[in-house]
Design an enzyme around this catalytic site. Structure first.
Site, short mmCIF file in Angstrom:
data_model
loop_
_atom_site.label_atom_id
_atom_site.label_comp_id
_atom_site.label_asym_id
_atom_site.label_seq_id
_atom_site.Cartn_x
_atom_site.Cartn_y
_atom_site.Cartn_z
N ALA A 103 -4.40 -5.28 -1.64
CA ALA A 103 -5.06 -4.48 -0.61
C ALA A 103 -5.25 -5.29 0.68
O ALA A 103 -6.06 -4.94 1.53
CB ALA A 103 -6.41 -3.98 -1.12
N GLY A 106 -6.10 -10.97 0.16
CA GLY A 106 -5.76 -12.35 -0.23
C GLY A 106 -5.90 -12.62 -1.72
O GLY A 106 -6.15 -13.75 -2.13
N SER A 107 -5.70 -11.57 -2.55
CA SER A 107 -5.90 -11.78 -3.99
C SER A 107 -4.90 -12.78 -4.56
O SER A 107 -5.26 -13.60 -5.41
CB SER A 107 -5.82 -10.45 -4.74
OG SER A 107 -4.60 -9.80 -4.45
N ASP A 148 -3.53 -17.30 4.26
CA ASP A 148 -4.28 -16.81 3.10
C ASP A 148 -4.68 -17.96 2.18
O ASP A 148 -5.81 -18.02 1.69
CB ASP A 148 -3.44 -15.81 2.29
CG ASP A 148 -3.38 -14.44 2.95
OD1 ASP A 148 -3.63 -14.37 4.15
OD2 ASP A 148 -3.06 -13.47 2.25
O1 PMV Z 1 -0.62 -8.50 4.08
P1 PMV Z 1 -1.97 -8.38 4.76
O2 PMV Z 1 -2.49 -6.98 4.69
O3 PMV Z 1 -2.94 -9.44 4.35
O4 PMV Z 1 -1.82 -8.62 6.32
C1 PMV Z 1 -0.65 -8.93 6.97
C2 PMV Z 1 -0.97 -9.39 8.36
C3 PMV Z 1 0.16 -9.17 9.34
O5 PMV Z 1 -0.27 -9.72 10.58
C4 PMV Z 1 0.42 -7.69 9.52
C5 PMV Z 1 1.45 -9.83 8.90
C6 PMV Z 1 1.44 -11.34 8.93
O6 PMV Z 1 2.36 -11.93 8.32
O7 PMV Z 1 0.59 -11.95 9.59
#
Ligand code: PMV
Length: 307
Positions: A103, A106-107, A148
């Site tokens: 979702a 960062g899981s 992340d």
């Molecule tokens: O995958 P998510 O929902 O954690 O977020 C991606 C974030 C973006 O900026 C859209 C893509 C990226 O690689 O930074």
């Protein structure tokens, strides 16, 4: 003799506060570690020759980390264990998490960071843990930015620009955030492609939108550092509009943002890739009205302070 594991390890989840999508083009983003993340506990299996197992009921995961497994989580975990010279037999690992998986919270980074810590122990350096986590994150995300994993390991609030080391931000006051999972699946790759297609179609219009997202990040960091939640709330609303202009919102997320504002949030925006995933609201004076506004969606309330 099996390779030892530490009995318990944990890691943070993450939420992108401001700057998603523009960060792909080199503009800054700001992300926060969530106190809710992943906790792993390891127990020896009765027979040390049996493969390591991973069970996380909250994510419907019950896996043997077998080299022949083609399950992405098993493959990612085996990459982490190989990176750390960890065991592949003799342990049962059980996990708990309050984060929804897939979702945008960062899981996977939280899982791989916690797994690296089961091997390295609680005193491991952030850099070592991040490097091990990235070995697993590559299985999920190809070439991840590393944000992340860094947030999962370090927590707190970080300013991030692609290719540069992240910088820790010191909030002037704790950030009262509310994360509302839409329950709608989304694909980060598809969403990045939507934004790129809009940029290629109308570069002279869309490039300034990306620049404005980056400016919202810098103003947002100033507001976070000074505890100026009212300005930060306005920036959330502006960012949500800009993300709509980048073609990454959806009618459902737009409705949720409007509902959150009507329920007293200081501001609300999509967070992460968009179209599905989560809404991020900056909590106002009455958090309970936010809960009441989303009776079926289980909002997650977090207070983010310095790491
Ligand atoms: O995958 P998510 O929902 O954690 O977020 C991606 C974030 C973006 O900026 C859209 C893509 C990226 O690689 O930074």
């Amino acid at each position: 003799m099996t390779i030892p594991l530490h009995p318990r390890a944990e890691a943070h989840g993450k939420v992108i506060v401001l700057g998603e999508h523009a960060v792909v083009y080199g503009y800054p983003a700001v992300a926060a570690g969530l106190p809710q993340g992943v906790v792993l506990e390891a127990q020896p299996r009765p027979d040390p020759r049996l493969p390591v197992t991973l069970t996380i009921p909250a994510w419907d995961l019950d896996l043997e980390l077998h080299p022949a497994s083609d399950h992405p989580v098993a493959r990612a975990c085996l990459e982490v264990l190989a990176h750390c010279d960890g065991p592949v037999t003799g342990w049962a690992i059980r996990g708990a998490s309050a984060l929804p998986s897939r979702a945008g919270l960062g899981s996977s980074a939280a899982l791989t960071v916690a797994l690296a810590r089961l091997v390295y122990g609680p005193d491991a350096s952030i850099d070592d843990v991040v490097a091990a986590s990235l070995a697993g994150e590559r299985v999920f995300h190809g070439e991840p930015s590393g944000l992340d994993s860094r947030v999962a390991a370090q927590g707190g609030v970080l300013r991030y620009v692609r290719g540069e080391p992240p910088r820790a931000i010191n909030p002037g006051a704790p950030l009262p955030l509310c994360i509302i999972p839409s329950g709608i699946p989304r694909s980060t790759a598809d969403q990045v492609a939507r934004c790129r297609s809009r940029l290629e179609h109308l570069p002279s219009v869309v490039r300034p939108v990306l620049i404005a997202v980056g400016q919202a990040v810098e103003s947002g960091i100033h507001a976070i550092e000074h505890g100026d939640l009212d300005t930060l709330g306005v920036l959330f609303d502006v960012a949500h509009g800009l993300l709509g202009a980048l073609d990454v919102s959806s009618p459902a997320l737009d409705r949720m943002a409007a509902d959150a504002r009507a329920a007293g949030a200081r501001g609300a925006k999509l967070t992460g890739a968009g179209r599905g995933g989560c809404l991020l609201a900056l909590v106002g004076d009455a958090p309970e009205t936010l809960t009441a506004a989303f009776p079926n969606l289980r909002p997650l309330f977090v207070e983010v302070a310095a790491s």
